[in-house]
Design an enzyme around this catalytic site. Structure first.
Site, PDB file in Angstrom:
ATOM      1  N   ARG A   1     -10.170  31.839 -62.349  1.00  0.00           N
ATOM      2  CA  ARG A   1      -9.823  31.837 -63.542  1.00  0.00           C
ATOM      3  C   ARG A   1      -8.387  31.074 -63.756  1.00  0.00           C
ATOM      4  O   ARG A   1      -8.089  30.483 -65.088  1.00  0.00           O
ATOM      5  CB  ARG A   1      -9.604  33.205 -64.346  1.00  0.00           C
ATOM      6  CG  ARG A   1     -10.885  33.987 -63.959  1.00  0.00           C
ATOM      7  CD  ARG A   1     -10.914  35.255 -65.240  1.00  0.00           C
ATOM      8  NE  ARG A   1     -12.385  36.143 -64.845  1.00  0.00           N
ATOM      9  CZ  ARG A   1     -13.264  35.795 -65.030  1.00  0.00           C
ATOM     10  NH1 ARG A   1     -13.772  34.822 -65.648  1.00  0.00           N
ATOM     11  NH2 ARG A   1     -14.222  36.785 -64.751  1.00  0.00           N
TER      12      ARG A   1
ATOM     13  N   SER B   1     -20.093  40.516 -65.239  1.00  0.00           N
ATOM     14  CA  SER B   1     -19.985  42.033 -65.124  1.00  0.00           C
ATOM     15  C   SER B   1     -21.423  42.606 -65.414  1.00  0.00           C
ATOM     16  O   SER B   1     -21.927  43.553 -64.555  1.00  0.00           O
ATOM     17  CB  SER B   1     -18.994  42.600 -66.073  1.00  0.00           C
ATOM     18  OG  SER B   1     -17.713  42.301 -65.817  1.00  0.00           O
TER      19      SER B   1
ATOM     20  N   SER C   1      -9.762  51.462 -65.547  1.00  0.00           N
ATOM     21  CA  SER C   1     -10.481  50.372 -64.731  1.00  0.00           C
ATOM     22  C   SER C   1     -12.343  50.686 -64.815  1.00  0.00           C
ATOM     23  O   SER C   1     -12.446  51.771 -64.511  1.00  0.00           O
ATOM     24  CB  SER C   1     -10.095  50.659 -63.143  1.00  0.00           C
ATOM     25  OG  SER C   1     -10.936  49.988 -62.312  1.00  0.00           O
TER      26      SER C   1
ATOM     27  N   ASP D   1      -9.113  40.047 -68.107  1.00  0.00           N
ATOM     28  CA  ASP D   1      -9.602  38.663 -67.370  1.00  0.00           C
ATOM     29  C   ASP D   1      -9.345  37.460 -68.274  1.00  0.00           C
ATOM     30  O   ASP D   1      -9.338  36.558 -67.687  1.00  0.00           O
ATOM     31  CB  ASP D   1     -11.034  38.850 -67.093  1.00  0.00           C
ATOM     32  CG  ASP D   1     -11.533  39.809 -65.955  1.00  0.00           C
ATOM     33  OD1 ASP D   1     -10.376  40.278 -65.413  1.00  0.00           O
ATOM     34  OD2 ASP D   1     -12.574  40.291 -66.082  1.00  0.00           O
TER      35      ASP D   1
ATOM     36  N   ARG E   1     -24.377  44.570 -62.754  1.00  0.00           N
ATOM     37  CA  ARG E   1     -24.895  45.870 -63.050  1.00  0.00           C
ATOM     38  C   ARG E   1     -26.370  45.817 -62.901  1.00  0.00           C
ATOM     39  O   ARG E   1     -26.893  46.649 -62.457  1.00  0.00           O
ATOM     40  CB  ARG E   1     -24.036  46.347 -64.114  1.00  0.00           C
ATOM     41  CG  ARG E   1     -22.743  46.936 -63.963  1.00  0.00           C
ATOM     42  CD  ARG E   1     -22.085  46.742 -65.329  1.00  0.00           C
ATOM     43  NE  ARG E   1     -20.723  47.439 -65.234  1.00  0.00           N
ATOM     44  CZ  ARG E   1     -19.536  46.674 -64.789  1.00  0.00           C
ATOM     45  NH1 ARG E   1     -19.697  45.615 -64.516  1.00  0.00           N
ATOM     46  NH2 ARG E   1     -18.496  47.464 -64.845  1.00  0.00           N
TER      47      ARG E   1
ATOM     48  N   ARG F   1      -7.678  43.311 -51.971  1.00  0.00           N
ATOM     49  CA  ARG F   1      -8.072  43.782 -53.333  1.00  0.00           C
ATOM     50  C   ARG F   1      -7.955  45.433 -52.953  1.00  0.00           C
ATOM     51  O   ARG F   1      -8.551  45.981 -51.954  1.00  0.00           O
ATOM     52  CB  ARG F   1      -9.396  43.650 -53.866  1.00  0.00           C
ATOM     53  CG  ARG F   1      -9.493  42.138 -54.077  1.00  0.00           C
ATOM     54  CD  ARG F   1      -8.543  41.455 -55.350  1.00  0.00           C
ATOM     55  NE  ARG F   1      -9.019  42.002 -56.391  1.00  0.00           N
ATOM     56  CZ  ARG F   1     -10.077  41.656 -57.224  1.00  0.00           C
ATOM     57  NH1 ARG F   1     -10.700  40.476 -56.766  1.00  0.00           N
ATOM     58  NH2 ARG F   1     -10.332  42.159 -58.505  1.00  0.00           N
TER      59      ARG F   1
ATOM     60  N   LYS G   1      -5.841  41.024 -58.895  1.00  0.00           N
ATOM     61  CA  LYS G   1      -7.115  40.432 -59.192  1.00  0.00           C
ATOM     62  C   LYS G   1      -7.144  39.319 -58.265  1.00  0.00           C
ATOM     63  O   LYS G   1      -6.665  39.532 -56.987  1.00  0.00           O
ATOM     64  CB  LYS G   1      -7.112  39.747 -60.519  1.00  0.00           C
ATOM     65  CG  LYS G   1      -6.867  40.765 -61.808  1.00  0.00           C
ATOM     66  CD  LYS G   1      -8.113  41.613 -61.894  1.00  0.00           C
ATOM     67  CE  LYS G   1      -7.881  42.660 -62.966  1.00  0.00           C
ATOM     68  NZ  LYS G   1      -9.068  43.581 -62.752  1.00  0.00           N
TER      69      LYS G   1
ATOM     70  N   ARG H   1      -2.043  37.423 -60.428  1.00  0.00           N
ATOM     71  CA  ARG H   1      -2.082  36.281 -61.671  1.00  0.00           C
ATOM     72  C   ARG H   1      -0.645  36.304 -62.361  1.00  0.00           C
ATOM     73  O   ARG H   1      -0.245  35.227 -63.139  1.00  0.00           O
ATOM     74  CB  ARG H   1      -3.229  36.906 -62.592  1.00  0.00           C
ATOM     75  CG  ARG H   1      -4.622  36.278 -62.053  1.00  0.00           C
ATOM     76  CD  ARG H   1      -5.517  36.630 -62.722  1.00  0.00           C
ATOM     77  NE  ARG H   1      -6.911  36.295 -62.225  1.00  0.00           N
ATOM     78  CZ  ARG H   1      -8.107  36.579 -62.387  1.00  0.00           C
ATOM     79  NH1 ARG H   1      -8.341  37.397 -63.476  1.00  0.00           N
ATOM     80  NH2 ARG H   1      -9.225  36.021 -61.917  1.00  0.00           N
TER      81      ARG H   1
END
Ligand code: S3P
Length: 443
Positions: A392, A27, A171, A320, A31, A127, A347, A351
Site C-alpha cells: 500500500r 478481506s 481489530s 488500510d 473469508r 506481525r 501493518k 506505516r
C-alpha cells in the site's frame, strides 16, 4: 510473478480520468475461501481476488485436503469438507505476506484434531500474534509462538469452549479469528470491540446459515458448534484498492474518474468521510445490495483539498487507506493531524514511519508522533522513496506522482502483487504514467 527488487518510476501527468474497475476485495476473498472450505456443501465464489495473499490462503487450504476448482465465467468452486473435515498438512503452511491469512487461519485451525505450523515472509514474521493467541488459549487452544510472533504452532485441541472477550484494539482480524474458532467451540463466543471493525465475517456467516448476533455497542456473538452451509458469494471490488484512484482522482481528474463495482460496506469507507471533510467531490452512484455486501460505483473529480484534524473514531474505518490519505494530506492546503492510529505501526510495514520518511524525501514537512502524523500540506516534489516492501505504501507513492513536481522512484514495489494484480494496467487506464525497473508493465 513477483520480482524481488522491483522499482516503479512514476511520472507526473496533466490529468487522470476515465472508467476503471479494481480487483476483488481481499478481506472478503480470504473469508470466502476459509468459510467455503469448512462449510457443508459447495461454495461458489464470483470475483475472487487472485492476488498473492489470497493465493497463499487458497494453497494452504488445498494442502489441508480442500478441493478448490475454477468454475465457469471465472468463478471458483470450493467443495466444503465441514468443520471437522480438514486434514493435517504434511509441512508448515507458508502464508507469504498475509496478516489476514495468518490471523484468521490461526482461529480456524485452533479447534482442529491435528498439528499445524503457520509461517510467512520477513514482514509477516514481525506481525504481532499475542492479540489472537491469548483469547484463543482462553478458549482451550494450544498455540505456541516465537515470543508473540510467527511461526505459530497450533497443536491439537478439539474441545474448545466459548468465551467472552473484550478487544483492547478494534481489530476485525482478531474478532474474525475468534468467531472462526467459536464455530467449533461449545457454548457462546462473544467479542466486544472498542469501536467499529469491518463486518465481512458476520455477513458471510449469516449468509451461510450461522446465527450471528450483533448489537450497536460493537458486540458480536455466536453459539457453537455451528456448521456453515455452502452458498454463492459475490465479491465486490476492493475499496482499499479503489482508494488509490479515489485520491488520484481528487488530486488530478478534471473530467472525473469513475471506479465501477466497489464494495462500500460502511465499516470500510471512512476514507470517503475524511476526504469529503477535506473538500473532496465524491459521488456514490448505482448503490446496489448484492445480498452480501453493499456495492456501488464511485466518481471523483479534482477538488481543492484542505487539511483537517481527522476524527479518531474514523481511524479503524480507514485503517488500510492511510498511506493514500497521507499523500492527499501532503497535497492539501494547510495542516492535517492524524492521531489514534498506532495500529499503523503493525501493518505490512510501520506505516507511520515509512510514510513520514517517504513524504519528507519528497519535500513535505511531516512530524511523527507515537500514534499519528502531522502533515503540513502544500504539494510534493520528485525523488526516491522506499516502500519497505509494503504494497500500500508503494501504490500510495505511485498515485502521488500525478501531481508531483518531478518523477518519483519507488523502491520495493514487488509486493503490490499481494493485493492488486494488474495495478500497472489499471493505473495506465486511469492515465498514470508508471514504468518499472524491468522496463514495462508486470503481472
Ligand atoms: C483486515 C482487517 C484489518 C486490515 C487488514 C485486513 C481483515 O486489520 O488492516 O488489512 O481482513 O480483517 P485489523 O482489523 O487487525 O486492524
Amino acid at each position: 510473478m513477483v520480482e524481488p527488487c522491483l522499482s516503479y518510476f512514476a511520472h507526473p501527468v496533466d490529468s487522470v480520468g476515465g472508467v476503471i474497475s479494481v480487483p476483488g476485495d481481499k478481506s472478503i476473498s480470504h473469508r470466502a475461501l476459509m468459510l467455503g472450505a469448512v462449510a457443508e456443501g459447495n461454495t461458489q465464489i464470483e470475483g475472487i481476488l487472485r492476488g498473492e495473499d489470497c493465493i497463499a490462503t487458497w494453497v494452504a487450504l488445498e494442502r489441508m485436503g480442500v478441493s478448490i476448482n475454477h468454475g465457469p465465467d471465472s468463478t471458483v468452486v470450493i467443495k466444503g469438507v465441514g468443520l471437522q473435515g480438514l486434514r493435517a498438512p504434511l509441512d508448515s503452511l507458508d502464508l507469504g505476506n498475509s496478516g489476514t491469512a495468518m490471523r484468521l487461519l490461526t482461529g480456524l485451525l485452533a479447534p482442529q484434531s491435528f498439528e499445524a505450523t503457520l509461517t510467512g515472509d520477513q514482514s509477516l514474521r514481525r506481525r504481532p500474534m499475542t492479540r489472537v493467541v491469548e483469547p484463543l488459549r482462553a478458549m482451550g487452544a494450544k498455540i505456541e509462538t516465537q515470543d508473540g510472533y510467527p511461526p505459530v504452532l497450533i497443536q491439537c485441541a478439539e474441545n474448545l469452549i466459548g468465551v467472552s472477550h473484550r478487544l483492547k484494539i478494534a481489530s476485525a482480524q482478531v474478532k474474525s479469528a475468534l468467531l472462526f474458532a467459536g464455530l467449533s467451540a461449545r457454548g457462546v463466543t462473544t467479542i466486544q470491540s472498542p469501536g467499529i471493525t469491518r463486518d465481512h465475517t458476520e455477513r458471510m456467516l449469516l449468509k451461510m446459515g450461522v446465527k450471528v448476533v450483533t448489537d450497536d455497542s460493537h458486540k458480536v456473538s455466536l453459539e457453537g458448534p455451528a456448521q456453515p452451509r455452502g452458498t454463492r458469494i459475490v465479491v465486490p471490488g476492493d475499496f482499499s484498492s479503489a482508494a488509490f484512484f479515489i485520491v488520484a482522482g481528487c488530486l488530478a481528474s478534471e473530467l472525473g474518474l469513475l471506479i465501477k463495482n466497489v464494495g462500500v460496506n460502511p465499516s470500510r469507507t471512512g476514507l470517503l468521510s475524511i476526504l469529503r471533510a477535506m473538500g473532496a467531490q465524491i459521488e456514490i452512484k448505482h448503490n446496489r445490495d448484492q445480498s452480501l455486501e453493499p456495492t456501488a460505483d464511485i466518481e471523483v473529480k479534482k477538488s481543492t483539498l484542505h487539511g483537517i484534524k481527522i476524527p479518531r473514531e474514523l481511524v479503524p474505518q480507514a485503517i488500510d487507506e492511510f498511506p493514500a490519505l497521507f499523500v492527499a494530506a501532503a497535497c492539501a492546503d494547510g495542516m492535517t493531524v492524524v492521531s489514534g492510529a498506532k495500529e499503523l505501526r503493525y501493518k505490512e510495514s510501520d506505516r507511520l514511519r515509512v510514510m513520514a520518511e517517504g513524504l519528507k524525501m519528497l519535500g513535505t514537512e511531516v512530524h511523527e508522533q507515537s500514534d499519528g502524523l502531522t502533515i503540513n500540506g502544500g504539494g510534493l516534489g520528485g525523488g526516491t522513496v522506499d516502500s519497505c516492501n509494503d504494497h500500500r505504501v508503494a501504490m500510495a507513492f505511485a498515485l502521488a506522482s500525478v501531481v508531483a513536481k518531478g518523477p518519483i522512484e519507488i523502491l520495493g514495489a514487488s509486493e503490490v502483487a499481494t493485493s492488486f494484480p494488474n495495478f500497472l494496467i489499471t493505473a495506465a487506464q486511469a492515465g498514470l504514467r508508471i514504468e518499472t525497473s524491468t522496463g514495462g508493465a508486470v503481472d
